[in-house]
Design an enzyme around this catalytic site. Structure first.
Site, PDB file in Angstrom:
ATOM      1  CG  HIS A   1     -45.067 -35.238  51.358  1.00  0.00           C
ATOM      2  ND1 HIS A   1     -43.879 -35.894  51.597  1.00  0.00           N
ATOM      3  CD2 HIS A   1     -45.526 -35.731  50.193  1.00  0.00           C
ATOM      4  CE1 HIS A   1     -43.643 -36.742  50.611  1.00  0.00           C
ATOM      5  NE2 HIS A   1     -44.632 -36.669  49.750  1.00  0.00           N
TER       6      HIS A   1
ATOM      7  CG  ASN B   9     -42.430 -39.811  59.019  1.00  0.00           C
ATOM      8  OD1 ASN B   9     -41.616 -39.217  59.733  1.00  0.00           O
ATOM      9  ND2 ASN B   9     -42.127 -40.275  57.817  1.00  0.00           N
TER      10      ASN B   9
ATOM     11  CG  HIS C 259     -37.796 -37.929  58.364  1.00  0.00           C
ATOM     12  ND1 HIS C 259     -39.161 -38.064  58.553  1.00  0.00           N
ATOM     13  CD2 HIS C 259     -37.656 -37.190  57.236  1.00  0.00           C
ATOM     14  CE1 HIS C 259     -39.801 -37.434  57.580  1.00  0.00           C
ATOM     15  NE2 HIS C 259     -38.913 -36.887  56.761  1.00  0.00           N
ATOM     16  CG  LEU C 260     -34.420 -36.643  64.932  1.00  0.00           C
ATOM     17  CD1 LEU C 260     -34.597 -35.880  66.248  1.00  0.00           C
ATOM     18  CD2 LEU C 260     -32.936 -36.708  64.567  1.00  0.00           C
ATOM     19  NE  ARG C 261     -36.333 -42.655  59.105  1.00  0.00           N
ATOM     20  CZ  ARG C 261     -37.158 -42.103  58.210  1.00  0.00           C
ATOM     21  NH1 ARG C 261     -38.376 -41.724  58.565  1.00  0.00           N
ATOM     22  NH2 ARG C 261     -36.764 -41.957  56.961  1.00  0.00           N
TER      23      ARG C 261
ATOM     24  CG  HIS D 195     -38.372 -31.899  56.167  1.00  0.00           C
ATOM     25  ND1 HIS D 195     -39.209 -31.676  55.104  1.00  0.00           N
ATOM     26  CD2 HIS D 195     -38.429 -33.220  56.410  1.00  0.00           C
ATOM     27  CE1 HIS D 195     -39.751 -32.812  54.721  1.00  0.00           C
ATOM     28  NE2 HIS D 195     -39.286 -33.775  55.496  1.00  0.00           N
TER      29      HIS D 195
ATOM     30  CG  ASP E 269     -37.054 -35.120  53.284  1.00  0.00           C
ATOM     31  OD1 ASP E 269     -37.394 -35.722  54.333  1.00  0.00           O
ATOM     32  OD2 ASP E 269     -37.547 -35.373  52.167  1.00  0.00           O
TER      33      ASP E 269
END
Ligand SMILES: [Zn+2]
Length: 422
Positions: free
Chosen positions: A174, A87, A55-57, A53, A301
């Site tokens: 989620h 996302n 987030h690499l954006r 989990h 996360d």
């Protein structure tokens, strides 16, 4: 690159030499006399950590993080594989988008990047995304999640679970009932939310979805994974479902293992995260569940945010905090140093089990001859005050800034190559 690591201790206590050659662990006896050596006396060698989990954006918010900077932070934290959440902008909801992120990972990653595909098109929760095509693509997607949003439509969730069975995929949920905890909810619903005047996020908004999803996993005989479990009620439901043989797995974040609701009283938006920090009773339940295996893995996360997205009143700022660089430190502090967990169990929770759940070949493997050279050298006694400014991430929303914590990672090796060294 070839390297002989001398005298490292494995998680089970064995002292051994490790010979890294051409990306694999070779027989140390075969190392030539002049080979480069690293004296690892007093250090632990454990398999590279795997995060389900992250987030690499990238694409879309390269000001907050990129594949390059995020995986650099991962390597510093001892990770050799991360799962990049869907996302981004555009959302990873097609085979083409998945292959793009996969290619970025192969080109710029300091660790392996596994792509997480969206469950629904545009994360809109209305229509299933191209799950099968993402699975068949070069990215070989096996984990699907609308993370950041909940797949709240029961029928859609049933269909997603049914669909991913064909390739033994997993839906990572989620869990947030959007009616009980809407987009403004930002503080654990309690005396704290009332006193601070912040919109409440009741723990049942999580557990009602967990309860529904384990029933749907039972109905479809498919795999559901509960992201960032934050409440004692969710833990109880997962424990019950596992006893019944439901294919449910779960993760705990470092921040839900260490931090609690009173930190929010500062209105420092670094402590705004979704699901929110809970009270100490919930934190205790999460620790217990991670120790006894009800919670299978640690998932960071890791959620980098640019300053302008955090510089707002608490109820408006974006939720999320960094996690990759201090994840191991936090687990050592709350689980190992308190005697709740031993090292072999930590290796399961942070490497072998997440690799198995994500179906990642070559990761989470034991440190044995013939296995891929993905490993991290750990000094279990080193400590330091966390300095947010020293982060490899492009963002600075580090909730551990200024805290005295373990500083365990000495060096990380991925595919036999050194990706971090202190
Ligand atoms: Zn997330």
């Amino acid at each position: 690159m070839s390297l002989l690591i001398n005298g490292a201790r494995l998680a089970d206590g064995t002292i051994t030499d490790l010979y890294l050659k051409d990306g694999v662990l070779a027989d140390p006896a075969s190392a030539p006399a002049g080979v480069e050596r690293f004296d690892a006396a007093g250090l632990l060698a454990i398999p590279g950590l795997v995060d389900l989990h992250t987030h690499l954006r990238q694409p879309g918010r390269e000001d907050a993080e990129t594949v390059d900077s995020g995986t650099d932070a991962a390597a510093r934290g001892g990770f050799t594989c991360v799962h990049a959440m869907a996302n981004t902008s555009p959302v990873t909801d097609t085979a083409e988008a998945a292959e793009y992120v996969h290619a970025l990972g192969e080109r710029e990653g300091h660790c392996q990047v596994q792509v997480v595909g969206a469950v629904t098109k545009g994360l809109a929760g209305e229509e299933l995304a191209e799950l099968g095509m993402m699975a068949d693509s070069k990215a070989k997607v096996r984990v699907f999640s609308d993370d950041g949003k909940c797949v709240s439509d029961s029928l859609l969730m049933r269909r997603a679970l049914t669909y991913v069975k064909a390739f033994d995929g997993m839906v990572a949920q989620h869990s947030q009932d959007p009616r009980l905890a809407g987009s403004t909810a930002c503080c654990h619903e309690s005396e704290w939310s009332g006193r601070l005047g912040l919109p409440g996020w009741p723990s049942q908004a999580e557990s009602v979805i967990v309860a529904r999803d384990v029933e749907l996993a039972a109905l479809t005989d498919s795999r559901v994974h509960v992201c960032h479990v934050s409440t004692a009620e969710s833990v109880e439901i997962i424990r019950w479902a596992k006893k019944r043989g439901v294919k449910v797995t779960a993760e705990a974040t470092p921040h839900h293992l260490l931090l609690d609701t009173p930190l929010v009283a500062s209105y420092d938006t670094t402590f705004k995260v979704n699901p929110p920090l809970r009270t100490s009773e919930h934190v205790e339940a999460i620790r217990e569940a991670l120790a006894d295996g009800t919670i299978d893995v640690v998932g960071t996360d890791h959620a980098p945010h640019a300053r302008q997205d955090k510089d707002h009143p608490f109820d408006i700022a974006l939720p999320g905090m960094l996690g990759l660089e201090q994840a191991l430190a936090v687990v050592i502090e709350v689980m190992i140093n308190t005697g709740r967990m031993d090292w072999p169990t930590l290796v399961q929770r942070m490497s072998s089990t997440p690799a198995a759940l994500g179906q990642v070949p070559g990761q989470g493997r034991p440190l044995a001859i013939g296995e891929p050279a993905n490993l991290v050298l750990v000094d279990p006694t080193a400590r330091a005050a966390v300095d947010a400014a020293a982060s490899k991430s492009r963002s600075r929303n580090n909730p551990y800034h200024g805290r005295d914590l373990p500083d365990p990672v000495v060096a990380t090796y991925w595919r036999g190559r050194q990706t971090y060294s202190r």
